[in-house]
Design a protein around this motif. Sequence first.
Motif, PDB file in Angstrom:
ATOM      1  N   MET A  83       0.841  -1.185   0.000  1.00 37.37           N
ATOM      2  CA  MET A  83       0.000   0.000   0.000  1.00 37.37           C
ATOM      3  C   MET A  83       0.881   1.241   0.000  1.00 37.37           C
ATOM      4  O   MET A  83       1.901   1.297   0.689  1.00 37.37           O
ATOM      5  N   SER A  84       0.480   2.233  -0.761  1.00 33.96           N
ATOM      6  CA  SER A  84       1.272   3.453  -0.864  1.00 33.96           C
ATOM      7  C   SER A  84       0.366   4.667  -0.939  1.00 33.96           C
ATOM      8  O   SER A  84      -0.807   4.567  -1.310  1.00 33.96           O
ATOM      9  N   TRP A  85       0.951   5.789  -0.585  1.00 31.61           N
ATOM     10  CA  TRP A  85       0.328   7.083  -0.821  1.00 31.61           C
ATOM     11  C   TRP A  85       1.173   7.810  -1.870  1.00 31.61           C
ATOM     12  O   TRP A  85       2.410   7.827  -1.776  1.00 31.61           O
ATOM     13  N   TYR A  86       0.486   8.393  -2.839  1.00 30.02           N
ATOM     14  CA  TYR A  86       1.100   9.212  -3.867  1.00 30.02           C
ATOM     15  C   TYR A  86       0.486  10.608  -3.786  1.00 30.02           C
ATOM     16  O   TYR A  86      -0.597  10.792  -3.257  1.00 30.02           O
ATOM     17  N   ARG A  87       1.177  11.551  -4.387  1.00 28.11           N
ATOM     18  CA  ARG A  87       0.581  12.864  -4.548  1.00 28.11           C
ATOM     19  C   ARG A  87       0.861  13.395  -5.942  1.00 28.11           C
ATOM     20  O   ARG A  87       1.855  13.025  -6.570  1.00 28.11           O
ATOM     21  N   GLN A  88      -0.015  14.281  -6.364  1.00 28.74           N
ATOM     22  CA  GLN A  88       0.097  14.857  -7.699  1.00 28.74           C
ATOM     23  C   GLN A  88      -0.260  16.329  -7.655  1.00 28.74           C
ATOM     24  O   GLN A  88      -1.323  16.707  -7.148  1.00 28.74           O
ATOM     25  N   THR A  89       0.619  17.149  -8.207  1.00 23.34           N
ATOM     26  CA  THR A  89       0.328  18.565  -8.372  1.00 23.34           C
ATOM     27  C   THR A  89      -0.009  18.818  -9.836  1.00 23.34           C
ATOM     28  O   THR A  89       0.327  18.009 -10.704  1.00 23.34           O
ATOM     29  N   SER A  90      -0.661  19.943 -10.101  1.00 21.83           N
ATOM     30  CA  SER A  90      -1.121  20.213 -11.465  1.00 21.83           C
ATOM     31  C   SER A  90       0.071  20.256 -12.402  1.00 21.83           C
ATOM     32  O   SER A  90       1.097  20.875 -12.126  1.00 21.83           O
TER      33      SER A  90
ATOM     34  N   ALA B 117       3.682  11.117  -7.659  1.00 20.87           N
ATOM     35  CA  ALA B 117       4.945  10.742  -7.025  1.00 20.87           C
ATOM     36  C   ALA B 117       4.653  10.086  -5.685  1.00 20.87           C
ATOM     37  O   ALA B 117       3.795  10.570  -4.935  1.00 20.87           O
ATOM     38  N   PRO B 118       5.343   9.007  -5.366  1.00 18.87           N
ATOM     39  CA  PRO B 118       5.115   8.340  -4.087  1.00 18.87           C
ATOM     40  C   PRO B 118       5.638   9.165  -2.923  1.00 18.87           C
ATOM     41  O   PRO B 118       6.681   9.824  -3.028  1.00 18.87           O
ATOM     42  N   VAL B 119       4.906   9.128  -1.807  1.00 22.74           N
ATOM     43  CA  VAL B 119       5.377   9.810  -0.612  1.00 22.74           C
ATOM     44  C   VAL B 119       5.538   8.863   0.571  1.00 22.74           C
ATOM     45  O   VAL B 119       6.245   9.180   1.531  1.00 22.74           O
ATOM     46  N   ALA B 120       4.890   7.712   0.520  1.00 27.00           N
ATOM     47  CA  ALA B 120       5.026   6.752   1.624  1.00 27.00           C
ATOM     48  C   ALA B 120       4.501   5.406   1.176  1.00 27.00           C
ATOM     49  O   ALA B 120       3.580   5.337   0.358  1.00 27.00           O
ATOM     50  N   GLY B 121       5.090   4.340   1.721  1.00 26.61           N
ATOM     51  CA  GLY B 121       4.644   3.010   1.362  1.00 26.61           C
ATOM     52  C   GLY B 121       4.841   2.028   2.496  1.00 26.61           C
ATOM     53  O   GLY B 121       5.684   2.238   3.384  1.00 26.61           O
TER      54      GLY B 121
ATOM     55  N   TYR C  33      -3.451   4.689   6.599  1.00 29.64           N
ATOM     56  CA  TYR C  33      -3.445   6.080   7.038  1.00 29.64           C
ATOM     57  C   TYR C  33      -2.164   6.766   6.580  1.00 29.64           C
ATOM     58  O   TYR C  33      -1.130   6.127   6.372  1.00 29.64           O
ATOM     59  N   LEU C  34      -2.238   8.084   6.469  1.00 30.40           N
ATOM     60  CA  LEU C  34      -1.043   8.900   6.243  1.00 30.40           C
ATOM     61  C   LEU C  34      -1.113  10.079   7.205  1.00 30.40           C
ATOM     62  O   LEU C  34      -1.942  10.970   7.042  1.00 30.40           O
ATOM     63  N   GLN C  35      -0.250  10.040   8.203  1.00 29.95           N
ATOM     64  CA  GLN C  35      -0.145  11.149   9.136  1.00 29.95           C
ATOM     65  C   GLN C  35       0.846  12.144   8.577  1.00 29.95           C
ATOM     66  O   GLN C  35       1.999  11.800   8.298  1.00 29.95           O
TER      67      GLN C  35
ATOM     68  N   TYR D 148      -3.308  10.383  -3.352  1.00 32.56           N
ATOM     69  CA  TYR D 148      -3.961   9.158  -3.805  1.00 32.56           C
ATOM     70  C   TYR D 148      -3.455   7.956  -3.015  1.00 32.56           C
ATOM     71  O   TYR D 148      -2.257   7.844  -2.720  1.00 32.56           O
ATOM     72  N   CYS D 149      -4.365   7.057  -2.761  1.00 37.25           N
ATOM     73  CA  CYS D 149      -4.040   5.772  -2.150  1.00 37.25           C
ATOM     74  C   CYS D 149      -3.852   4.752  -3.274  1.00 37.25           C
ATOM     75  O   CYS D 149      -4.614   4.752  -4.259  1.00 37.25           O
ATOM     76  N   ASN D 150      -2.863   3.887  -3.127  1.00 40.74           N
ATOM     77  CA  ASN D 150      -2.541   2.895  -4.156  1.00 40.74           C
ATOM     78  C   ASN D 150      -2.332   1.538  -3.513  1.00 40.74           C
ATOM     79  O   ASN D 150      -1.706   1.422  -2.462  1.00 40.74           O
ATOM     80  N   ALA D 151      -2.876   0.517  -4.166  1.00 37.95           N
ATOM     81  CA  ALA D 151      -2.662  -0.874  -3.749  1.00 37.95           C
ATOM     82  C   ALA D 151      -2.029  -1.609  -4.922  1.00 37.95           C
ATOM     83  O   ALA D 151      -2.522  -1.530  -6.053  1.00 37.95           O
ATOM     84  N   ARG D 152      -0.946  -2.330  -4.642  1.00 33.21           N
ATOM     85  CA  ARG D 152      -0.238  -2.988  -5.739  1.00 33.21           C
ATOM     86  C   ARG D 152       0.276  -4.354  -5.299  1.00 33.21           C
ATOM     87  O   ARG D 152       0.805  -4.521  -4.211  1.00 33.21           O
ATOM     88  N   ARG D 153       0.114  -5.303  -6.198  1.00 27.93           N
ATOM     89  CA  ARG D 153       0.753  -6.602  -6.075  1.00 27.93           C
ATOM     90  C   ARG D 153       1.022  -7.070  -7.490  1.00 27.93           C
ATOM     91  O   ARG D 153       0.548  -6.458  -8.454  1.00 27.93           O
ATOM     92  N   ILE D 154       1.760  -8.111  -7.664  1.00 32.52           N
ATOM     93  CA  ILE D 154       2.125  -8.555  -9.009  1.00 32.52           C
ATOM     94  C   ILE D 154       0.856  -8.806  -9.823  1.00 32.52           C
ATOM     95  O   ILE D 154      -0.007  -9.594  -9.436  1.00 32.52           O
TER      96      ILE D 154
END
Length: 116
Positions: A34-41, A46-50, A80-82, A95-101
């Motif tokens: 699980m990861s958190w990403y962020r995107q600006t206009s 870009a990932p910020v935490a995983g 969560y993302l504190q 954005y929240c992201n879930a990834r597996r193969i």
Amino acid sequence: QAQLVESGGGLVQPGGSLTLTCVVSGISIADYGMSWYRQTSGKGRAPVAGINSSGVKTPSPDSVKDRFTISRDVSKNTVYLQMNDLQPEDTAVYYCNARRIGYEHWGQGTQVTVSS
């Protein structure tokens, strides 16, 4: 069908804190990284935490290190993302992201605006 729903974004003053929540359904976060990403206009996400499926956190970028902390509650299937000491440059859609193969899922995003 996997569904990721983020919440907790909003307007905060510089130096403030927010906690983002990602409620997951249809899949188990224990089976996914699980990861958190962020995107600006005008920029890509870009990932910020995983955190991997074993619960081990992955290294964060220097821009958020020591300020952002990811955590998960497997019993609630929630991530969560504190975010502490928020700065104007942290303004983005998160954005929240879930990834597996072979699988990847995204939430719809939540806006975080840091401004005085």
